[in-house]
Each structure stands twice: as C-alpha cells, then as structure tokens.
Design a protein around this motif. Sequence first.
Motif, short mmCIF file in Angstrom:
data_model
loop_
_atom_site.label_atom_id
_atom_site.label_comp_id
_atom_site.label_asym_id
_atom_site.label_seq_id
_atom_site.Cartn_x
_atom_site.Cartn_y
_atom_site.Cartn_z
N ALA A 55 35.33 44.35 52.66
CA ALA A 55 35.96 44.58 51.36
C ALA A 55 35.83 43.38 50.44
CB ALA A 55 37.44 44.94 51.56
N GLN A 110 32.57 43.02 48.77
CA GLN A 110 32.35 43.98 47.70
C GLN A 110 33.08 43.56 46.43
OE1 GLN A 110 30.32 46.22 47.26
NE2 GLN A 110 31.10 47.78 45.89
N THR A 111 34.36 43.15 46.57
CA THR A 111 35.15 42.85 45.38
C THR A 111 34.79 41.51 44.75
OG1 THR A 111 36.92 41.88 46.75
CG2 THR A 111 37.10 44.22 46.20
N SER A 165 32.16 42.16 42.16
CA SER A 165 32.41 43.12 41.07
C SER A 165 32.53 42.45 39.71
CB SER A 165 33.68 43.93 41.38
OG SER A 165 34.80 43.06 41.49
N THR A 166 33.35 41.41 39.61
CA THR A 166 33.55 40.77 38.31
C THR A 166 32.32 40.00 37.87
OG1 THR A 166 35.89 40.51 38.87
CG2 THR A 166 35.07 39.20 37.04
N SER A 208 42.03 42.03 49.03
CA SER A 208 40.65 41.63 48.72
C SER A 208 40.35 41.83 47.25
CB SER A 208 39.66 42.43 49.58
OG SER A 208 39.61 43.79 49.18
N SER A 209 41.03 42.84 46.65
CA SER A 209 40.84 43.08 45.22
C SER A 209 41.55 42.03 44.37
CB SER A 209 41.37 44.47 44.84
OG SER A 209 40.64 45.48 45.53
N GLY A 244 39.17 38.70 45.53
CA GLY A 244 37.74 38.81 45.27
C GLY A 244 37.31 38.60 43.83
N PRO A 245 37.83 39.40 42.88
CA PRO A 245 37.37 39.25 41.50
C PRO A 245 37.65 37.86 40.91
CG PRO A 245 38.49 41.35 41.79
CD PRO A 245 38.72 40.56 43.05
N THR A 247 42.21 41.97 36.30
CA THR A 247 42.29 43.03 37.31
C THR A 247 43.28 42.70 38.43
OG1 THR A 247 40.42 42.06 38.52
CG2 THR A 247 39.92 43.76 36.88
N SER A 255 45.67 45.06 41.63
CA SER A 255 45.57 44.87 43.07
C SER A 255 46.91 44.50 43.68
CB SER A 255 44.53 43.79 43.38
OG SER A 255 43.29 44.10 42.78
#
Length: 546
Positions: free
Chosen positions: A24, A27-28, A31-32, A146-147, A150-151, A305, A309
């Motif tokens: 995860a 992936q995140t 994203s940004t 993770s969101s 992550g970003p 974001t 999350s």
Amino acid sequence: MEELSHKRKVTIMMAIIAAMFFSAINQTIVSTAMPRIIAILGGMEYYTWVITIYMLTSTIATVLVGKLSDIYGRKPFILAGIIFFIIGAFLSGFSTDIYQLIIYRGIQGIGAGIIMASAFTAVGDLFSPRERGKWTGIMMAVFGFSSVLGPTLGGWLVDNMDWKWLFWIFLPLGVVAFVMILMLFPKAERKASEKIDYLGSLFLSLTITALLLGFSWAGTKYEWASSQILGLFGAALVCLVIFIFVQTKAKSPVLPLSLFRNDIVTLSNIIGFIMNAGMMGALIYLPFFVQGVEGISPTYSGYVTMPMSIAMVILSTVIGRLISKTGKYKRYAVMGLPIMVAGMLIMAFMNSVWMAVVAMIVFGIGLGVGMPVFSLTVQNAVKPSELGVATASSQLFRNLGGTIGIAVMGTIMQSALKRNMEDAAASGKGVDFSKLDPETAKELAAFQNPEMLLDQPKLEQLHQTLPADVQPVFTQMIDMLRDALSSSLTTVFLAGAALVVVATILVFFLREIPLRTSNKMPGEEAPEGGNKQDGKVKLVKAEPVK
C-alpha cells in the motif's frame, strides 16, 4: 487455521499487515508525485496508463490467485506477490521513459494483486465472520495510514530528492515482510481433488485484458467507434462467452458461476464495481486540481489529502469493532456512501485549497464508514471452501470498476479539456499570438499545454527567462489553462459522484444476514459444541446465529 491460538493468529496478522503495508505505501507514495514524474519523463497522454496497467495486472493476478490459493494455501502466493512487487519497484526506479515505467508498474501490479487477494482471504481462514469485522477495519486502517504517510512523504521526496527513491525507499520493508511471512505463516496442504482450470484462466485473462484495453484506448488513442475499439470489445465478448462455457464444464472452475446465484455476492460485487468506478476515476485527478489549478507543490499537495486518510483510519477502525460487536453491517454502508457522495460534490465545486481539504474530510468519513462492509458481506455468504475465490471475485469487480472508471474518466477529462480550451479561444479569453513576433509566438504556443501546470519549478523558471513585455502574455496563457483544467475536473468529479449515487441506491436492496461466530456454515456438522461420551466426541449441528 481457525483452531490456532489467539496469540498465534495475532502474530500471523502482524506478518500479513506488514506485507499489506509494503504494497500500500508503495502505491500511495507515488500518487502525489506522479504528475511531476510524468512531467519529467514526458507523455501526459499516457498518464492514465501508468495507473491502468497496474490495475490491469493486479486484477488478473487477484482473480487467478483466488482459486489457486484455495488449492495450495495462501502462504506461497503472499511470498510470490512480495517478490514480484520488489522486482517491479526496483526496476521502476530505473525507468528512462514513460513506456518503461508502464511496464515495470505492470510487474508491481502482479505482486500487489497476489498480496491483496491472499491477505484478505487469509483473514477469512483465521477468523470467523463475526471476528473479521474488527480485523477488516484494522486492515482498512493500514490502507488509511499508508494514505496519510505516502502522499506527504512522496511529495517531500520528489521536491527534495531524485524521484527514483519513491520506488526504492521502502524496499527493505518488503524484505522484512517476506521473512515474517516465511517464518510465521503456517503451510497448508494441497487439496488433491482440485485441478487447475488452465483454459478458464486463459479466457478470463483475455476477457479482462481486451475489455480494459478497449476502455483505456477509447476516446484517447482511438475513437470510440473505431475498428480497433469495436474489435477489442468484440474480442472481450467472444472470450467471455467461451469463458462461461468453459466454466460450466470445468471440474474445478477458476471462477465458479454458482457464486453468482447468491444474491448477496452478486449485489455486493455490482455495488463494489460501480462505487470504485466513480471513486477511483475521480480521485485519481485530485492532484491535478491541487498542483495544476492551485499551483501547490507536491509536498503540500500531500497535506491536502491527509485529512481524508486520517478520517478513514479512525472511522474504519471504529466501524470494524462495531460490526464485530453487533454482527450488523448494512446500516454502515447506508450511512457511508451518501457521505462519500457529499464529499465528491464538494470536490466538483471547490475553488480553493481549503475547500479541497473540507472535501477530503467529508469523503474520508464516508469511506471509513462504508468501505469495511463489502468484503464481509461476500465472505459471510459463502462456504469456507469457497473463501478464496469469493474474496477474489469481490476484488475482481472492484478492480475492474476502478480500472474502467479511471479509463472512462480519463476520456471525459481529455474531451472536456479540449472543449474548454477551444471555447476559451473562441470567446477571446485565449492568447492572441498575432500581436507577438513570430518567433516568440511560436515558442509560447509550444507551451500551451496543461501538462506545463504540473511542474511548477519549470513553469516559474520559464516565466523568469521571458522578456518583460512577454511575461503578461505568458501569465494570461497560464490562467486560461488553469481555468480550462478546473472546468474539466468539475465534469470528472460530477461524473464520479453520479456513479456513487447509483451504488448508494443499490445498497438498500442488499440482503443482510447475521455475521456467523464460526467458519462453519449453519447446518454443517461441527465439533464445536460437541460433548464427550465414552471417550468419543458427539457431533452436533451448528445453530444459525440469531
């Protein structure tokens, strides 16, 4: 594995969560930063393909592994998934153009699909449906965490380091997850009576591939009515018919059609498909608003974001516990999806960063309340022997919805953007290059591309290098591009909200059955609750949960 001690189960869950977090966060974290990566590598027209290929390969891997893990057990597939993901992430960092990045992200997608299919099914092996609510909430919280991380981390890395480290920084975590699964996860015996459905697997893969390629290329690379797109949709239909025929004859079908006679499984999968189509198709373009329209750097874009999350982490954990406590789940889907719609409507009409933050909070609340429900509904409605393939079917429909949603929203985005730029030029809001000298006009016209908005440092550098008398014209061109992009995103978010509204309506027709306190189906012979007589265990029938 339901008979294992609670301590052993928790230890195994730690290993599963480590593997999930590895997948995860990789992936995140991208994203940004993806708009900046695309700006560096070039090829904005292939932006959706970086996501689409990941979803395509993960979708195929998910559905194939579902049945295979029912035969061979979950452990070898989680390990294989981690290896695929590590290889894909390592190679992605060496990409020199958009085409290489697409290929390597496809390899990552294979790993992600295997990990997710095996992980969610393993929870079903370990715990009864009633207990799964709590653990499903925790697993959703892992995605949420993770969101959060992550970003923000991805934005900081791409602003301060080489973008390659986005793919490499968490590779050691993958190695740790691999070792934990290898050491802790019990090995299952192969079901000797089960055979692999090679023919069904082939035609299912061909159906998915042709379908997703058709949706991905329609309206962008080819016209919707072109021979190429019609040919792909035709091929998908032919392969689907053959696949259905093969499944009726196979002794151990890769995706048993009998699953879809269960109204709970069928309706849950339809809702998941529509919901993900609207949600993923719209959310993937949120960085375009924050970075492209508002001019925020990737680092601060991650902060926008983050509230979504955080809200999702808190709510999914709480809702998961409430589901386990009460055994009821439908009420949370009924509450959660309308809140998601409200969040997406705010996105459609946001005109500032603060409105984007509010939209993220509202959407995150809806996501945290509604999302933990639909894996439980499917797992609770099938026999333990069908747990892997049923879970895979749920993820298949979600992934298909997300992938098709991204492709369709990409088409909507490109069409709206082209129309808005043409309207701006026709209304006189565009730049009149005839008033500039031919050389300057030619140079500026080359930059009349919304892709410019996604690389703020390059945009500022270009602005400073222009002559003073040309800078106002350049500013006018950038403002026109931002207005066109903003209007296009409004169309995308409204389309996504409309799809989630449809999913919300369907939730009211979802039949709810109480979550079982055992993996045994009602009416099955079960040793639990038996009593010993003459040194033997007397088997009694498990009573339905009331």
